[in-house]
Design an enzyme around this catalytic site. Structure first.
Site, PDB file in Angstrom:
ATOM      1  CD  GLU A  85       0.960   8.445 -11.031  1.00  0.00           C
ATOM      2  OE1 GLU A  85       0.706   9.011  -9.962  1.00  0.00           O
ATOM      3  OE2 GLU A  85       2.117   8.359 -11.486  1.00  0.00           O
ATOM      4  CG  HIS A  91      -4.144 -14.815   9.562  1.00  0.00           C
ATOM      5  ND1 HIS A  91      -4.567 -15.851  10.350  1.00  0.00           N
ATOM      6  CD2 HIS A  91      -3.181 -15.328   8.745  1.00  0.00           C
ATOM      7  CE1 HIS A  91      -3.882 -16.947  10.042  1.00  0.00           C
ATOM      8  NE2 HIS A  91      -3.030 -16.656   9.074  1.00  0.00           N
ATOM      9  CE  LYS A  96       1.703  17.196  -7.779  1.00  0.00           C
ATOM     10  NZ  LYS A  96       2.488  17.065  -8.992  1.00  0.00           N
TER      11      LYS A  96
HETATM   12  O1  PA5 Z   1       4.974   8.562 -12.182  1.00  0.00           O
HETATM   13  C1  PA5 Z   1       5.001   9.769 -12.068  1.00  0.00           C
HETATM   14  O2  PA5 Z   1       5.208  10.521 -13.032  1.00  0.00           O
HETATM   15  C2  PA5 Z   1       4.821  10.432 -10.711  1.00  0.00           C
HETATM   16  O3  PA5 Z   1       4.553   9.474  -9.738  1.00  0.00           O
HETATM   17  C3  PA5 Z   1       6.073  11.186 -10.315  1.00  0.00           C
HETATM   18  O4  PA5 Z   1       7.151  10.300 -10.310  1.00  0.00           O
HETATM   19  C4  PA5 Z   1       5.920  11.848  -8.947  1.00  0.00           C
HETATM   20  O5  PA5 Z   1       4.806  12.686  -8.953  1.00  0.00           O
HETATM   21  C5  PA5 Z   1       7.162  12.633  -8.582  1.00  0.00           C
HETATM   22  O6  PA5 Z   1       7.442  13.577  -9.560  1.00  0.00           O
HETATM   23  P1  PA5 Z   1       8.834  14.292  -9.660  1.00  0.00           P
HETATM   24  O7  PA5 Z   1       9.871  13.287  -9.954  1.00  0.00           O
HETATM   25  O8  PA5 Z   1       8.670  15.290 -10.766  1.00  0.00           O
HETATM   26  O9  PA5 Z   1       9.095  14.970  -8.325  1.00  0.00           O
END
Ligand code: PA5
Length: 448
Positions: free
Chosen positions: A289, A310, A424
């Protein structure tokens, strides 16, 4: 000195002196952007010195008090969250727990997770289980508006209030969220839940050492102070020099970027312990990410050996030459178990009788390393002497710091995640959320 060791230097044997110098120059620049806070996303660098700050505050004490309260009233605790608000917590708890329980001692509750999917059957099964158990909820969302945890929490809150009554239910809910923004914060204030704050300048995937991870980890019976001391030690070590042969994070960042420039676009995180599965998931999110943007970045994957030797082992050994591996080795296991000698030797394993299982696992790792290296797969090794809170704290910080340096080397902002919004918005439009009418028309034109 930290206990973690990285062996990535043999990767640099692949380049000449000039290329190595360029790599060091690139590292120097990215390293200084990170620690001087001059790079992209520099308003999300609160995690850099967080361990020291937390160790010097009253937060550990407050968290341990809340953790004790939750332990005493629960057989099960449901941790609700997704992505960075869930993976680090689960990674640490599972890495430190028995393979068959998510807690340290028998007087601590079992921990289960929700809000990380939208599966009706998962949520139904969860509520069924909770019908018969004393339980509490820790709900975690930085934005306080993420659909998956919000949906799960709506169901769980309903269930809890029916089971215990509204007044008692509120003492079984702890919220971890922003200090002022978001629907969860509003709800927590209205209902009077105990609340812990996720600092503004710490993004989700860098938040495991904030209350996001610390409360559930303490509640599972682990020593969060030791976890923070490990991270603190690693921070001090990584701040001393950007020499890529000395600084393990710079070495790792340089090695993986060098391989990426050499068309190795998939990095496979390898562990040899099944309870590190969620550490791999956390690592994948952290790097994937952070770096996968602007049509660039290493694709992060993971395997657990020897299990996956495996299955995916064949591809790694012999498939398209676009992969390299980062192997995490835990040198000493927590327990001792030897291969028994049996008279009849029907399975023909007496040649390894009386050896420790871990020695067999180590030889499997060495055999794999030799085979994969021969097969053209470069390998970066990371060693921890043993798995405990302190060493894990070091490892988490080491990965976060590497990710910052590495993302800057790649030229991206390692602290945002603009691509996460796309699905989303489509989902909201498809479900008819007010304000998404135009998007809905656009999608309907595409799919009809
Ligand atoms: O790393 C990130 O920013 C995301 O993975 C968030 O942690 C994830 O989308 C969850 O977001 P939130 O804590 O606002 O619910």
């Amino acid at each position: 000195m930290s206990t973690l060791k990285v062996n990535g230097s043999r990767i640099f044997d692949l380049v000449d002196n000039k290329a190595f110098e360029t790599l060091q120059n690139d590292i120097n620049l990215s390293y200084s952007q990170l620690i001087q806070k001059t790079g992209k996303g520099n308003d999300f660098l609160g995690w850099l010195l967080l361990a020291t700050e937390t160790l010097n505050s009253t937060l550990i004490k407050e968290i341990n008090i809340e953790a004790k309260k939750i332990q005493q009233q629960s057989e099960i605790v449901v941790v609700v969250g997704i992505g960075g608000s869930y993976l680090g917590t689960r990674a640490v708890i599972e890495a430190l727990s028995s393979n068959f329980h998510s807690f340290q001692k028998n007087d601590t509750p079992e921990i289960i997770y929700a809000g990380q999917n939208i599966s009706e059957d998962y949520l139904f099964d969860l509520l069924e289980l909770l019908n018969t158990k004393e339980y509490s909820i820790i709900v975690i969302s930085k934005s306080g508006t993420t659909t998956e945890p919000a949906l799960a929490f709506r169901l769980l809150k309903n269930h809890l209030e029916k089971k215990y009554g509204k007044k008692n239910a509120k003492d079984r809910i702890t919220a971890i969220t922003d200090k002022e923004k978001g629907a969860l914060k509003k709800l927590a204030d209205k209902e009077g839940y105990t609340t812990f704050v996720i600092p503004d300048d710490v993004g989700g995937r860098y938040s495991v050492l904030t209350p996001v991870g610390l409360l559930p980890i303490a509640m599972a019976g682990f020593d969060i102070e030791k976890l923070l001391l490990g991270a603190d030690q690693m921070q001090k070590e990584l701040y001393t020099s950007s020499d890529l042969l000395e600084n393990p994070a710079c070495m790792y960042a340089a090695a993986r970027n060098m391989l990426y420039r050499d068309k190795k676009s998939v990095e496979i995180f390898v562990s040899y312990q099944p309870n590190l599965h969620y550490l791999s998931e956390w690592w994948k999110q952290l790097f994937g990410e952070s770096e996968g943007k602007d049509h660039k970045g290493i694709f992060t994957a993971s395997v657990n050996f020897t299990t996956d030797l495996h299955s995916l082992g064949q591809y790694i050994q012999d498939g398209k030459r676009m992969v390299f591996e980062t192997m995490l080795h835990i040198d000493a296991p927590k327990h001792t178990l030897k291969v028994p000698f049996v008279d009849e030797d029907a399975d023909e394993l007496n040649f390894m009788a009386n050896k420790r299982i871990n020695d067999v696992n180590k030889m499997a790792a060495l055999g794999t390393t030799i085979a994969h290296t021969d097969g053209g797969v470069p390998i970066i090794d990371i060693h921890l002497p043993e798995m405990n809170e302190y060493n894990l704290g070091e490892l988490l910080y080491f990965f976060e710091f590497t990710c910052g340096v590495s993302g800057y080397m790649l030229g991206v902002n390692p602290f945002d995640q603009p691509g996460v919004e796309a699905y989303k918005n489509n989902m909201f439009a498809l479900l008819g959320k007010p304000g998404f009418e135009e998007k809905q028309k656009e999608i309907l034109r595409k799919i009809t």
